[in-house]
Scaffold this active site. Sequence first.
Site, PDB file in Angstrom:
ATOM      1  N   LYS A  55       0.400  38.046  51.356  1.00  0.00           N
ATOM      2  CA  LYS A  55       0.557  38.144  49.900  1.00  0.00           C
ATOM      3  C   LYS A  55       1.013  39.543  49.512  1.00  0.00           C
ATOM      4  CE  LYS A  55      -2.687  34.415  49.234  1.00  0.00           C
ATOM      5  NZ  LYS A  55      -4.090  34.020  49.294  1.00  0.00           N
ATOM      6  N   GLN A  99     -10.072  36.407  47.815  1.00  0.00           N
ATOM      7  CA  GLN A  99      -9.699  35.532  48.941  1.00  0.00           C
ATOM      8  C   GLN A  99     -10.874  34.626  49.327  1.00  0.00           C
ATOM      9  OE1 GLN A  99      -6.536  35.247  50.345  1.00  0.00           O
ATOM     10  NE2 GLN A  99      -7.432  33.509  51.434  1.00  0.00           N
ATOM     11  N   ASP A 122      -5.001  32.653  39.997  1.00  0.00           N
ATOM     12  CA  ASP A 122      -5.097  31.533  40.944  1.00  0.00           C
ATOM     13  C   ASP A 122      -5.955  30.386  40.389  1.00  0.00           C
ATOM     14  OD1 ASP A 122      -4.494  30.135  43.243  1.00  0.00           O
ATOM     15  OD2 ASP A 122      -6.004  31.108  44.485  1.00  0.00           O
TER      16      ASP A 122
END
Length: 285
Positions: A55, A99, A122
Site C-alpha cells: 500500500k 491493518q 476502508d
Amino acid sequence: MSDNTLILNGQTVADYMREETGAKVKELKEQGIQPCLATILVGDDPSSATYVRMKGNACARIGVESIKVVLPAETTTEELIQEINKLNQDPSVHGILLQHPVPHHIDERACFDTISIEKDVDGVTTLGYALNAFGEADYPSCTPQAIIRILDFYNISMEGKHAVVIGRSPILGKPVSAMLLNRNATVTTCHSRTVNIEAIVKQADIVVAAVGKPNFVQGDWIKPGAVVVDAGYNKGNIGDVDYDACLPHSSAITPVPGGVGPVTIATLIEHTVKSAYKSLLKQEQ
Ligand code: NAP
C-alpha cells in the site's frame, strides 16, 4: 467456453483508476494539499507487513504520502486507541487504515470505531459499514468496492442476477453482499455453516469467493457461463477459486494475483485522495 472466457484483469482496472486519481493528486498539490494515508500495523505478521508495504509503494507511485505506524504485538487496546486518536487529530492525515487482523487480545471493533468517519477510507467503522448498507457511504470497504468496480469496468450487469457470495466477514462478504443487493442482484450469502454449498454455487450467475481457503471453489460447481470473482488471497499467491478448473465453465473470471488485489489498493488510494479533496473544500468554507 474457455476460448471465450473474459479474463477480468484487475491491473487494467487499477491502471485506469490510477490515471484519474493521479490527475486529482496533481490538482490538490497545486492547491497546497498533500494527500496522506496513515497505515497502522500491530505485531509482526509477515502477510500484514507485506500488505502495508504494498500500500505504501502504491501511494508513492502516485504521489500520495504514506505514514506507517508500527506497534509491537503487546500493544493494548487503549494504546492503539490513543495512536488512532493522534491520527484523527492530525490535519495532514486524510485516511487511516488499521491493518486487519490485530493481535487477539486487542478489541479490534473498538479500535476500528475510533477511526473518525471522515478518515475511514476502508469503511471499517460501524457507521461506515451501515452507510454502505444503505448505499450512501463516501468510502465503502475497499475490497467489496473493488469487486463492484471490476464488474462495472467490464460492463457486467448485476441487476436481476443471482449472486452467491461465499464468506460473511464484516470487511468483505457482508458488505459485498449488501452492495450487490443495492445493485439489484438477488443475493445468497454462504458461510461455514451453510449446508450443501456446492448446490447453491451451482445456481449462481455471479460467484464471489471470499473464504480464505485456497482453491475452495471447484470447477464443477460453476454454472456454464457464470461470472467468477475471486477475492481470496492465500499463501503462495493462491486464490479461493480453483482458477484452471473454473475457467472453462465461466464467461468471465478474475485471476489471482492480478484480479481483485490491485483494484483494492487503487480504491484505497482513491478514497484517501477524495478525503483530501473534502478537507480542501472544508478549508474553503
Ligand atoms: P475471514 O474473516 O476469515 O472470513 C472468511 C469467511 O469465509 C467467513 O465468513 C467464514 O464463515 C467463511 N468460511 C470459512 N470456511 C468456510 C467453508 N468451509 N465454507 C463456507 N464458508 C466458509 O476472511 P476475510 O477477511 O473475509 O477474507 C477472505 C479472503 O479474502 C481471504 O483469502 C483474504 O486473504 C482475502 N482478502 C483479499 C483482499 C484483497 O485485497 N484481495 C482483502 C481482504 C481479504 P463463518 O463466518 O461462518 O466463520
